[in-house]
Design a protein around this motif. Structure first.
Motif, mmCIF file in Angstrom:
data_model
loop_
_atom_site.group_PDB
_atom_site.id
_atom_site.type_symbol
_atom_site.label_atom_id
_atom_site.label_comp_id
_atom_site.label_asym_id
_atom_site.label_seq_id
_atom_site.Cartn_x
_atom_site.Cartn_y
_atom_site.Cartn_z
ATOM 1 N N GLY A 187 0.349 -1.431 -0.263
ATOM 2 C CA GLY A 187 -0.369 0.537 0.046
ATOM 3 C C GLY A 187 1.048 1.166 0.326
ATOM 4 N N THR A 188 2.175 0.799 0.639
ATOM 5 C CA THR A 188 3.112 1.989 0.037
ATOM 6 C C THR A 188 4.146 2.862 -1.332
ATOM 7 O OG1 THR A 188 3.172 2.503 2.491
ATOM 8 C CG2 THR A 188 4.836 3.511 1.075
ATOM 9 N N TRP A 189 3.995 3.841 -1.888
ATOM 10 C CA TRP A 189 4.543 3.682 -2.762
ATOM 11 C C TRP A 189 6.189 3.809 -2.535
ATOM 12 C CZ3 TRP A 189 3.020 1.909 -8.104
ATOM 13 C CH2 TRP A 189 1.639 2.139 -7.919
ATOM 14 N N HIS A 190 6.958 3.311 -3.403
ATOM 15 C CA HIS A 190 8.122 3.473 -2.604
ATOM 16 C C HIS A 190 9.593 4.134 -4.381
ATOM 17 C CE1 HIS A 190 7.795 1.370 0.764
ATOM 18 N NE2 HIS A 190 7.335 0.476 0.657
ATOM 19 N N SER A 191 10.422 4.656 -4.347
ATOM 20 C CA SER A 191 11.219 4.660 -5.017
ATOM 21 C C SER A 191 12.048 4.071 -5.568
ATOM 22 C CB SER A 191 12.192 6.471 -4.773
ATOM 23 O OG SER A 191 13.599 6.090 -5.484
ATOM 24 N N LEU A 192 11.581 3.859 -7.013
ATOM 25 C CA LEU A 192 12.714 2.362 -7.432
ATOM 26 C C LEU A 192 14.180 2.945 -8.263
ATOM 27 C CD1 LEU A 192 11.031 1.139 -10.302
ATOM 28 C CD2 LEU A 192 11.780 -0.036 -7.673
ATOM 29 N N GLY A 193 14.806 4.402 -7.066
ATOM 30 C CA GLY A 193 16.434 4.356 -7.440
ATOM 31 C C GLY A 193 17.047 3.600 -7.018
ATOM 32 N N PRO A 194 16.815 3.710 -5.787
ATOM 33 C CA PRO A 194 18.303 2.119 -5.409
ATOM 34 C C PRO A 194 17.852 0.967 -5.616
ATOM 35 C CG PRO A 194 16.856 2.384 -3.264
ATOM 36 C CD PRO A 194 15.584 3.553 -4.330
ATOM 37 N N PHE A 195 16.887 0.441 -7.044
ATOM 38 C CA PHE A 195 16.980 -0.442 -7.768
ATOM 39 C C PHE A 195 17.977 -0.060 -9.062
ATOM 40 C CE2 PHE A 195 15.265 -1.884 -11.748
ATOM 41 C CZ PHE A 195 15.046 -3.541 -11.803
ATOM 42 N N PHE A 196 17.863 1.176 -10.201
ATOM 43 C CA PHE A 196 18.949 1.577 -10.377
ATOM 44 C C PHE A 196 19.597 1.341 -9.969
ATOM 45 C CE2 PHE A 196 14.327 2.738 -12.247
ATOM 46 C CZ PHE A 196 14.109 2.084 -13.783
ATOM 47 N N LEU A 197 20.484 1.705 -9.046
ATOM 48 C CA LEU A 197 20.904 2.108 -8.559
ATOM 49 C C LEU A 197 22.506 1.541 -8.241
ATOM 50 C CD1 LEU A 197 20.718 5.541 -6.469
ATOM 51 C CD2 LEU A 197 22.137 5.239 -9.058
ATOM 52 N N ASP A 198 22.083 0.310 -7.570
ATOM 53 C CA ASP A 198 22.626 -0.506 -7.225
ATOM 54 C C ASP A 198 23.499 -1.205 -8.386
ATOM 55 O OD1 ASP A 198 23.248 -4.073 -6.656
ATOM 56 O OD2 ASP A 198 21.599 -3.643 -5.348
ATOM 57 N N PRO A 199 24.981 -1.679 -8.339
ATOM 58 C CA PRO A 199 25.713 -2.177 -9.052
ATOM 59 C C PRO A 199 25.486 -3.498 -8.688
ATOM 60 C CG PRO A 199 26.683 -1.457 -6.765
ATOM 61 C CD PRO A 199 25.247 -1.274 -7.315
ATOM 62 N N ASP A 200 24.688 -4.264 -8.570
ATOM 63 C CA ASP A 200 24.374 -6.273 -8.047
ATOM 64 C C ASP A 200 23.100 -6.417 -9.528
ATOM 65 O OD1 ASP A 200 26.649 -6.567 -6.858
ATOM 66 O OD2 ASP A 200 25.779 -6.014 -4.832
ATOM 67 N N VAL A 201 22.605 -5.383 -9.714
ATOM 68 C CA VAL A 201 21.022 -5.540 -10.499
ATOM 69 C C VAL A 201 21.966 -5.282 -11.632
ATOM 70 C CG1 VAL A 201 18.623 -4.846 -11.102
ATOM 71 C CG2 VAL A 201 19.314 -4.214 -9.114
ATOM 72 N N PRO A 202 21.614 -6.921 -12.812
ATOM 73 C CA PRO A 202 21.800 -7.066 -13.583
ATOM 74 C C PRO A 202 21.320 -5.818 -15.027
ATOM 75 C CG PRO A 202 21.325 -8.940 -12.887
ATOM 76 C CD PRO A 202 21.091 -7.985 -11.770
ATOM 77 N N GLU A 203 21.686 -5.440 -15.210
ATOM 78 C CA GLU A 203 21.618 -3.738 -16.543
ATOM 79 C C GLU A 203 20.206 -4.263 -17.044
ATOM 80 O OE1 GLU A 203 22.567 -0.815 -15.996
ATOM 81 O OE2 GLU A 203 24.443 -1.413 -14.441
ATOM 82 N N GLU A 204 19.714 -5.692 -17.879
ATOM 83 C CA GLU A 204 19.212 -6.589 -18.327
ATOM 84 C C GLU A 204 18.098 -5.897 -17.609
ATOM 85 O OE1 GLU A 204 21.632 -7.768 -18.355
ATOM 86 O OE2 GLU A 204 22.360 -7.876 -20.192
ATOM 87 N N PHE A 205 17.839 -6.004 -16.046
ATOM 88 C CA PHE A 205 16.465 -5.800 -15.443
ATOM 89 C C PHE A 205 16.545 -4.694 -15.207
ATOM 90 C CE2 PHE A 205 16.735 -9.656 -12.851
ATOM 91 C CZ PHE A 205 17.592 -10.388 -13.890
ATOM 92 N N LYS A 206 17.455 -3.776 -15.779
ATOM 93 C CA LYS A 206 17.013 -2.444 -15.229
ATOM 94 C C LYS A 206 16.356 -1.610 -16.880
ATOM 95 C CE LYS A 206 20.660 -1.161 -12.523
ATOM 96 N NZ LYS A 206 21.896 -1.083 -12.517
ATOM 97 N N VAL A 207 17.035 -2.009 -18.073
ATOM 98 C CA VAL A 207 16.904 -1.939 -18.893
ATOM 99 C C VAL A 207 14.747 -2.178 -19.451
ATOM 100 C CG1 VAL A 207 16.472 -2.463 -21.368
ATOM 101 C CG2 VAL A 207 19.093 -1.939 -20.169
ATOM 102 N N GLU A 208 14.750 -3.774 -18.961
ATOM 103 C CA GLU A 208 13.405 -3.609 -18.899
ATOM 104 C C GLU A 208 11.961 -2.878 -18.179
ATOM 105 O OE1 GLU A 208 10.387 -7.858 -18.436
ATOM 106 O OE2 GLU A 208 12.914 -7.851 -18.288
ATOM 107 N N VAL A 209 12.359 -2.878 -16.593
ATOM 108 C CA VAL A 209 11.562 -1.262 -16.183
ATOM 109 C C VAL A 209 12.032 -0.420 -16.712
ATOM 110 C CG1 VAL A 209 11.551 -0.543 -13.867
ATOM 111 C CG2 VAL A 209 12.403 -3.062 -14.058
#
Length: 404
Positions: A41-63
């Motif tokens: 029920g709460t909206w969170h920024s996805l900034g941490p997701f995009f700034l996380d170096p461990d998240v594959p770039e392909e994931f970020k592109v899809e989002v």
């Protein structure tokens, strides 16, 4: 937030739009697209997701592609005008040679999206990675009318040449560094960035503006665009001028009046100094008696100055230095014969004084000997000899108009 949960629940992601305001018409001229994720029920920024170096770039592109699709469809459906700022890092852009983003935009162009409305933001940090490839791709985007913005400008002065090579449309400066940086250091950075923007024809955009001081600073330093919580928070709908957190036109009208008042005060100082020197002109008996003349000047400028001397129009100093030490004026005869024509603006200024027969106040600069910020008031004694009066920093500090 687990990256796999985010990727598996794209339906919980929505774009938000943060307004960007223009100094020219004091209106919203576009929005930066950001992303929010709903959880419990709460909206969170996805900034941490995009700034996380461990998240594959392909994931970020899809989002990112999902958020872009929702944002563009929303503005096309509602007929929202203005630019759309899209964040992409270098690694994301270079996946599939940047074709994913471009093809998406071209598809929406067929539905009525003007490509000139799109602004792709890359950070200055991205220039450390395969710059030539990134530069080639961004130049290719520009051929479609897409605009380019460089974010976090000034973070690395070594990238100035690369920014010049790219020639972006917009340079984004983070307002938070106004408070984080040493004052003199930041003014140097701003001077460099303003000159760079002027040379390459780019507009300045100050982001993360959170208070009146930062907005005034941005306005005073030539920012064309403004962004930050002080003007408007990211919202699920694009906003217009009436929805901003403040009346930007009223604010800027106040800045104009403030600046005019400071300029008038400074003008009054210059006129008062001119009168002091003019009253002493009958005592000028030529360069051989320059030291005798300056002795009278020290009495008139004892409060304002810490150093003064007289130069010939060709740059040669014809007097001693008169320097104030411990409330006493001391002579430095060894300075006689020095030539200052090499200094920036020296010849331009003396020629202007000769033509107009008026005094000049220099901009703020760091004195080579004292390392303090000073200003110099200069005045033509004749069409060949000029008096230079260096104003001490403590005096400037006591009068805001002399530091502005």
């Amino acid at each position: 937030m687990d990256p796999l949960d985010i990727l598996g629940n794209l339906h919980k992601i929505r774009p938000v739009f943060q307004p960007i305001v223009s100094a020219i018409n004091q209106d919203v001229i576009g929005h930066e697209v950001l992303a929010r994720y709903e959880e419990d029920g709460t909206w969170h920024s996805l900034g941490p997701f995009f700034l996380d170096p461990d998240v594959p770039e392909e994931f970020k592109v899809e989002v990112d592609q999902h958020v872009l699709r929702l944002a563009v469809e929303q503005i096309l459906e509602k007929g929202t005008d203005g630019m759309l700022f899209i964040n992409r890092n270098a690694k994301q852009l270079m996946i599939n040679d940047g074709d994913d983003l471009l093809q998406s935009l071209l598809d929406y162009e067929q539905k009525g999206l003007d490509m000139k409305r799109i602004v792709i933001e890359v950070t200055e940090h991205d220039f450390d990675e395969e710059f030539e490839t990134l530069n080639h791709l961004l130049l290719y985007y520009k051929t479609y009318g897409i605009q380019i913005a460089v974010d976090h400008v000034g973070a690395k002065s070594s990238n100035i040449d690369r920014i010049r090579q790219l020639e972006p449309h917009i340079l984004k400066i983070d307002s938070r560094i106004i408070r984080q940086q040493n004052g003199d250091t930041f003014h140097d950075i701003m001077f460099s960035m303003s000159m760079l923007a002027h040379r390459i024809g780019a507009a300045l955009l100050f982001e993360n503006i959170e208070d009146d001081y930062q907005l005034y600073f941005a306005w005073k330093h030539g920012s064309r665009y403004y962004q930050g919580f002080y003007l408007g928070y990211p919202a699920f709908q694009p906003v217009d001028r009436e929805s901003l957190a403040l009346n930007i036109g009223e604010k800027m009208a106040g800045y104009v009046q403030r600046e005019k008042s400071l300029l008038q005060q400074r003008h009054d100082f210059i006129k008062a100094w001119e009168k002091k020197v003019k009253d002493l002109l009958p005592k000028w008996e030529g360069p051989k008696k320059a030291d005798v003349f300056i002795e009278g000047v020290t009495e008139k400028f004892d409060e304002e100055s810490f150093r003064m001397f007289v130069c010939h129009i060709d740059g040669q100093q014809v007097s001693s230095n008169f320097r104030k030490k411990a409330d006493t004026w001391k002579l430095e005869p060894h300075k006689r014969g020095s030539n200052w024509a090499f200094r920036p603006y020296f010849l331009e200024n003396v020629m202007q004084m000769k033509a107009l027969n008026t005094g000049l106040l220099s901009g703020l600069y760091s004195d080579i000997e004292t390392k303090e910020m000073v200003r110099t008031f200069s005045f033509p004694l004749t069409d060949q000899h000029f008096l230079f009066i260096d104003l001490r920093y403590a005096y400037l500090y006591e009068h805001e108009c002399l530091l502005a």
